[in-house]
Design an enzyme around this catalytic site. Structure first.
Site, PDB file in Angstrom:
ATOM      1  N   LYS A 507       8.159  51.152  20.528  1.00 41.66           N
ATOM      2  CA  LYS A 507       9.380  51.375  21.306  1.00 41.66           C
ATOM      3  C   LYS A 507       9.274  52.735  21.990  1.00 41.66           C
ATOM      4  CE  LYS A 507      13.389  50.189  19.561  1.00 41.66           C
ATOM      5  NZ  LYS A 507      14.679  50.238  18.812  1.00 41.66           N
ATOM      6  N   ASP A 615      25.501  48.200  15.391  1.00 42.16           N
ATOM      7  CA  ASP A 615      25.031  47.296  16.445  1.00 42.16           C
ATOM      8  C   ASP A 615      24.421  46.036  15.846  1.00 42.16           C
ATOM      9  OD1 ASP A 615      24.843  46.587  19.084  1.00 42.16           O
ATOM     10  OD2 ASP A 615      22.930  47.599  19.437  1.00 42.16           O
TER      11      ASP A 615
END
Length: 786
Positions: A507, A615
């Site tokens: 990432k 989230d």
């Protein structure tokens, strides 16, 4: 004279504390009469004694006639209750267990369905509102309700000694005699009276309680006030009520000058029951049941004879038994009288209050006041110094918290275009391709440098591998677009293979390329904070249901995190994009939900300090090569409060469709915010619909608003994912059970939601029920059929 006011406060306060703490409320018997309504029909049922029989039988009659009663006459019940279109009964098996069974009947009464909804500990009380049934578990007095869409008491510490159920609320008496109400009816929940009470009852939209003098206090209903006098029990309906006086006559009141029929005003009753407009009472003289309240009932006509005025018990309290009740019960049992001992005596006489002190002389008063004023002066000085010091300390702490948390502002993810495409689509591994990256030439922000150094100094990143930028560039072919597999909370995700053969997901944080300097700086701080949050969280978390962080790379221009590669993509893709996914069975879907729930439970319960993910969504649940689910993307995570009763006060963040509405509205973040988001994921798993999707007319719709009403109406079959084969008899109970669990998770108030530990427990039961005989699934903690 003011300083002499508390000359003897402690003895008196202690005296009154002892009096009220020894208060013991009524414990009313289980109901032997029930009233149910559907359309324009009323079903009245009662436990009736049959001469010569060893047990009572359940008899029902509808007004007007038409509702069938397919009850087994060989089954013995200890209590019955009813509501809109349903009847429930507590089967008498043994003192240790009391299965609760319910019947639902259609408008014409010809289609009646039977279901066992509770098989566990014995219930000491059973009550029903118009649409929900609740009971108190024996010994612990824990409140359980079916279905649990209204009242979830997993977060309620106190237990009730008795309770009453209305429409959208339940009220109970605590052991202290105080009243506590739960639910969404604010007129009842927010207006509950203060004081000590001995009995409580609920109507559709109001409640009443009997205080220790025997008087009635009612709240939630505007209009006519309750009658005066001394009472021992009540029955409340829809804007009306009746109460049983201490002389065992009944008085009624309510909307439209509601009153007891003339024929019954001088009649003595043993017990009374009510539902909406219908009231019924058992006569003391011959145990006949009479009903009144609408045109279907003739107060001169008996509904049933030989009705039990209460449940059969092996022992009674000091008020004794109802005379002759031994002949109505099995050998050695009898029916107890309503308790009257608490009226006037609910505050025991105990010792007399101490005599008042002799009137003080002026000289004595001045001496006492002066001595107290000197001490008060010292106390005031200490108070001023303490307040000033505390204020300075709070300002200093607030300043540093502001500096530390500056980058943790409001950030709400867009859940993407409704067709699931485009740069805003749901994220993480397996998501759609992202836009090409802007060249990253800016220097690392001071905030990022400071937090990285703090993280290194704490040793949290010690077990992580620090990769060089050259290794990362080679593995991703210079961050090639062809290697992109999705986007995360702070950048794009690439699939790569390291030199040693390990498959990894990389990432990469992106540098903001907005033309506005202020907005660009703000967005860059958001991405830097997300990068640090994820590194900070995953560096100290180790669980098989959390994605594993292998290492990181950080230099002046690049911030990169390296994870284990999770081969089977996201739950979001399998639910919404793949037609031939292995998750096309209910057992497989429940297994994935359980895995993800265990990961979130670990964050809330076992991480020190606890972590709130913020989230949780289907695109942040990854599936590895063995189809084990792992929670990912900790870019928005925060260290939460140490207990479930505390919260963090900050602006909302998360993904539209999954954000806890209470958190969004009040900006108070708790672990229950993650529970709400997980409930949305459960609804996705059940329905196959996205959190935000289009209806048949192309209008955006929320999965909570669409699916939950079907769940609470026992019509979950209408919204199940059609791509999955219909549930087998071994699976249907588990699917219904999870439906009620999901409804519990997405209730509007956080206090009414289960904890993640409770969610895990419920999912374990559901999965077990899919794999073995369905009777292993108990609804004692979630959902029901009523």
């Amino acid at each position: 004279m003011a300083c002499c006011f508390f000359s003897q406060p402690l003895p008196r306060l202690f005296f009154y504390f002892v009096l009220f703490s020894s208060f013991i409320p009524f414990v009313f018997p289980l109901s032997t009469v029930s009233i149910s309504e559907t359309s324009n029909q009323t079903l009245v049922c009662a436990l009736v004694h049959v001469p010569g029989a060893t047990q009572s039988v359940l008899n029902c009659s509808s007004f007007p006639s038409g509702i069938q009663s397919p009850f087994n006459s060989n089954t013995s019940f200890s209590a019955i209750v009813g509501g809109d279109g349903f009847l429930c009964g507590l089967i008498s098996l043994s003192p240790a267990t009391s299965p609760l069974v319910c019947w639902r009947f259609s408008v014409n009464g010809t289609n009646m369905s039977y279901k066992r909804i509770y098989q566990g500990l014995a219930l000491s009380q059973l009550e029903a509102g118009n649409s929900v049934t609740c009971g108190l578990v024996n010994a612990t007095n824990r409140l359980e309700c079916w279905p649990r869409r209204k009242f979830n008491t997993s977060s309620v510490d106190q237990n009730f000694s008795s309770m009453a159920v209305g429409e959208d609320f339940v009220c109970g008496l605590l052991e202290s005699g105080n009243i506590d109400c739960l639910g969404s009816n604010n007129a009842v929940v927010r207006q509950q009276p203060k004081g000590n009470y001995s009995a409580i009852a609920a109507g559709s939209r109001h409640a009443c309680a009997i205080n220790f003098t025997g008087a009635l206090d009612c709240w939630g209903m505007a209009g006519e006030k309750p009658p005066q006098g001394e009472f021992i029990s009540m029955a409340l309906g829809e804007n009306r009520g009746c109460a049983l006086r201490t002389n065992e006559t009944v008085v009624c009141w309510g909307q439209g000058n509601f009153s007891l029929p003339e024929r019954l005003r001088e009649t003595y009753f043993s017990t009374i029951e009510a539902k909406r407009k219908v009231f019924c009472g058992v006569l003391k003289s011959d145990l006949s049941l009479y009903c009144w309240g609408n045109e279907n009932f003739n107060p001169n006509s008996t509904v049933f004879k030989y009705v039990l005025p209460g449940p059969c018990r092996s022992a009674c309290g000091p008020d004794g038994i109802i005379e002759g009740s031994g002949g109505l019960c099995p050998g050695g049992q009898q029916i107890c009288s309503h308790s009257k001992s608490n009226i006037h005596n609910s505050v025991p006489p105990a010792v007399a209050p101490p005599p008042p002190p002799p009137p003080p002389t002026l000289e004595n008063n001045q001496e006492r006041c002066c001595s107290r004023c000197k001490w008060s002066g010292k106390m005031i000085a200490f108070l001023v110094v303490g307040c000033v010091g505390s204020l300075i300390l709070l300002l200093v702490v607030g300043f540093f918290l502001f500096k530390y948390c500056k980058c943790r502002g409001c950030r709400v993810h867009d859940s993407g275009r409704l067709d699931g495409t485009g740069p805003g689509a749901p994220v993480e591994q397996g998501g759609g391709p992202s836009q090409p990256h802007a060249p990253q030439t800016e220097e690392a922000s001071p905030v990022l440098e400071k937090r990285l150094s703090q993280l290194a100094s704490m040793g949290n990143a010690g077990h992580l591998e620090e990769f060089s930028l050259q290794v990362i560039l080679e593995a991703t072919n210079n961050f090639s677009h062809d290697k992109t597999i999705g986007t995360g909370s702070f950048g794009s995700v690439y699939q790569a293979k390291l030199e040693d053969g390990r498959e990894v997901a990389i990432k990469r944080a992106e540098i903001s390329n907005t033309s506005s300097y202020a907005v660009g700086t703000r967005r860059q701080e958001d991405k830097d904070c997300a990068f640090i949050n994820e590194l900070e969280s995953l560096s100290r978390l180790h669980h098989k249901n959390l994605v594993r962080l292998l290492g990181f790379c950080e230099d002046s221009n690049e911030r990169v995190l390296v994870y284990e590669y999770v081969h089977n993509g996201t739950l979001h893709d399998h639910l919404h994009k793949r037609d031939n996914s292995p998750l096309m069975s209910w057992a497989a879907r429940i297994k994935v939900a359980l895995d993800a729930a265990r990961g979130v439970e670990y964050l809330h319960r076992y991480a020190v300090p606890p972590i709130i993910h913020r989230d949780i969504k289907s695109s942040n649940i990854l599936l590895d090569s063995t189809w084990t689910a792992k929670v990912s993307d900790f870019g928005l995570s925060l260290m939460g409060p140490e207990d479930d009763m505390s919260h963090l006060s900050l602006s909302a963040a998360g993904t539209v469709g999954y954000i806890d509405p209470e958190y969004y509205r009040l900006q108070q973040l708790t672990t229950k915010s993650d529970v709400y988001s997980f409930g949305v994921v459960l609804l996705e798993i059940l329905s196959g619909l996205k959190a935000i999707h289009k209806n048949e007319n192309g209008v955006p719709r929320n999965v909570v608003d669409f699916v939950v009403p079907y769940i609470v109406q026992d019509e979950i079959h209408r919204v199940l994912d059609a791509r999955v084969p219909p549930p087998t008899p071994f699976e249907i109970e588990a699917v219904i059970y999870i439906g009620y669990l999901a409804a519990d998770c997405v209730t509007l108030e956080g206090r009414d939601r289960p904890s993640m530990a409770g969610v895990v427990n419920s999912l374990e039961k559901a999965l077990a029920a899919c794999l073995v005989h369905p009777t292993s699934l108990s609804r004692s903690t979630t959902g029901g059929s009523t």
